[in-house]
Design an enzyme around this catalytic site. Structure first.
Site, PDB file in Angstrom:
ATOM      1  N   GLY A 109       0.826  -1.206   0.000  1.00  0.00           N
ATOM      2  CA  GLY A 109       0.000   0.000   0.000  1.00  0.00           C
ATOM      3  C   GLY A 109       0.854   1.247   0.000  1.00  0.00           C
ATOM      4  N   ASN A 110       0.248   2.383   0.282  1.00  0.00           N
ATOM      5  CA  ASN A 110       1.021   3.627   0.362  1.00  0.00           C
ATOM      6  C   ASN A 110       0.457   4.517   1.465  1.00  0.00           C
ATOM      7  OD1 ASN A 110      -1.026   5.485  -0.852  1.00  0.00           O
ATOM      8  ND2 ASN A 110      -0.779   4.065  -2.565  1.00  0.00           N
ATOM      9  N   ARG A 111       1.132   5.637   1.677  1.00  0.00           N
ATOM     10  CA  ARG A 111       0.809   6.484   2.829  1.00  0.00           C
ATOM     11  C   ARG A 111      -0.299   7.501   2.583  1.00  0.00           C
ATOM     12  NH1 ARG A 111       4.891   5.485   6.358  1.00  0.00           N
ATOM     13  NH2 ARG A 111       6.879   4.913   5.399  1.00  0.00           N
ATOM     14  N   SER A 112      -1.067   7.360   1.531  1.00  0.00           N
ATOM     15  CA  SER A 112      -2.098   8.357   1.236  1.00  0.00           C
ATOM     16  C   SER A 112      -3.133   8.431   2.363  1.00  0.00           C
ATOM     17  CB  SER A 112      -2.801   8.004  -0.073  1.00  0.00           C
ATOM     18  OG  SER A 112      -3.856   8.906  -0.272  1.00  0.00           O
TER      19      SER A 112
END
Ligand code: C5P
Length: 417
Positions: free
Chosen positions: A208-211
């Site tokens: 995933g990512n930090r959005s």
């Protein structure tokens, strides 16, 4: 958008009347001019002084008070209002409004008021469900009123049911939406994406990512406040935003799901979409073959030396695909570029490659900008090569600046032969 808006707030005699005090406080802080009218029964729950102290304005309670000021002002108050909000609206006052009665200050103002009517019914469940109350609500809706549906939960009667007065944040969102009907995005349909995509490795793990989703949610809310019909397609979000009011929210997980949702919205829409703003942080790669079962240490998936190899394949670029898609032609497309190096160079090439109308670039390595922050410092790249560097601003203001630049593009499309 609430600044200098004239809101007449009618407070009825129900136990939720005390909660209207918080609503007045928040409206006043946002710059609205709130004229509070209490029904006679409301004054038995709360005092005019409570509301006068919070609104910094005179409060009206009795149409027939001896000074005659209320009687003299009821037409003017109704005529000058941008919104008439009745919160809480009791069954009794809903009945009086539906009948067009004018037996107190609030109902008299309502008859003189051409502004939109927003009603927040709050009462005991049986009273709310009664056919008479429901018929009165229908009558008022047919005449153009907007209803904030009461929430389900603990009621003052001790029971749990429908009839609770909504949270202040929910009421404020309704106020903004109703006031935004005449805004510069009125009649427009827009799609906004937010948050990050998650690419599964197995049933429990993902890349995933930090959005946080904050930028996309701010864009969706701003568009709603300006009168647009908004579809918000959201991936994973680390910020715990309340469900947005007056916005259609669709949740997605992977990039392929996001792509399907965007394509369905943009290409298969019965009524055309006017603008697509892709604020989502989309994974460029996904695991080629996610494991059907949880990957365990020492399992057959491991290499001989105990390491694990994941093969990643490229995800489709949703925006780039739409650039050459005839069915998406005419949609104003805005992309985002979250960069850590060479922001300007990467942004300009992205705008070109994805054939965007606008590209919003930010350096996510900079303090106060990018993931998880309440603020953002962006540069807006235009098709004609112009670049505008904006100051470090709250994300709501960045959202407003982006729509300010989309609106003229929408207008230009209409006048193009
Ligand atoms: O090329 P890059 O992924 O950095 O571009 C970012 C922009 O493109 C964002 O607006 C993002 O939402 C969008 N994007 C996309 N499809 C992808 C990856 C990114 O539409 N597969």
């Amino acid at each position: 958008m609430l600044k200098d808006k004239r809101i007449v707030l009618g407070v009825c005699g129900g136990i939720a009347a005390y909660k209207a005090a918080d609503l007045v406080s928040k409206l006043q802080q946002a710059g609205a001019l709130v004229d509070v009218i209490l029904t006679e029964r409301a004054t038995e729950f709360v005092t005019p002084l409570t509301f006068a102290a919070l609104s910094h304005r005179r409060v009206y309670a009795n149409l027939w008070e001896p000074s005659g000021e209320a009687a003299a002002r009821h037409i003017e108050l109704g005529q000058s209002a941008d919104l008439l909000l009745v919160a809480p609206a009791t069954a009794n006052t809903l009945a009086r409004l539906a009948q067009g009665m004018a037996d107190d200050m609030l109902t008299a103002v309502a008859l003189a008021c051409p502004a939109p009517l927003l009603l927040a019914p709050a009462m005991e469940s049986h009273m709310y469900a009664h056919a008479a109350t429901q018929a009165n609500l229908r009558t008022l809706v047919e005449r153009g009123a907007t209803i904030v549906p009461p929430e389900t939960g603990h009621l003052a009667s001790g029971e749990v049911g429908v009839g609770r007065f909504p949270e202040t944040a929910t009421l404020l969102a309704y106020v903004r939406r109703v006031l935004g009907r005449g805004g510069d995005l009125a009649g427009r349909r827009v799609v906004v994406t937010a948050g990050g995509t998650q690419e599964p490795l197995d049933p429990v793990r993902y890349i995933g990512n930090r959005s946080s989703g904050l930028m996309g949610f701010a864009l969706a809310e701003e568009a709603r406040d300006r009168g647009a019909e908004v579809l918000l397609i959201a991936g994973a979000t680390t910020a715990t935003e309340p469900e947005p009011v007056g916005i259609e929210l669709r949740r997605v997980g992977t990039t392929l799901e996001l792509r399907a949702a965007v394509r369905a919205a943009v290409r298969e829409a019965v009524v055309g979409v006017d603008a697509l703003v892709m604020a989502a942080a989309v994974a460029d790669y996904r695991v080629e073959q996610p494991a059907a079962q949880k990957i365990k240490k020492g399992s057959a998936a491991e290499n001989a030396d105990g390491s694990l190899t994941l093969r990643l394949v490229t995800n489709p670029d949703i925006l780039a695909e739409l650039a050459t898609d005839e069915r998406a032609a005419g949609v104003v497309r805005v992309g985002f570029a979250a960069e850590t190096t060479e922001v300007a160079k990467n942004a300009a090439s992205k705008l070109e490659r994805k054939q965007l109308d606008l590209l919003v670039a930010n350096d996510v390595a900079k303090a106060g900008s990018g993931f998880g922050t309440e603020t953002n410092e962006v540069a807006i790249f235009h098709r004609d090569g112009r670049v505008e560097q904006l100051a470090l601003l709250p994300k709501a203001e960045v959202a407003a600046a982006i729509w300010d630049r989309v609106v003229p593009l929408l207008r230009a499309r209409e006048t193009r032969p």
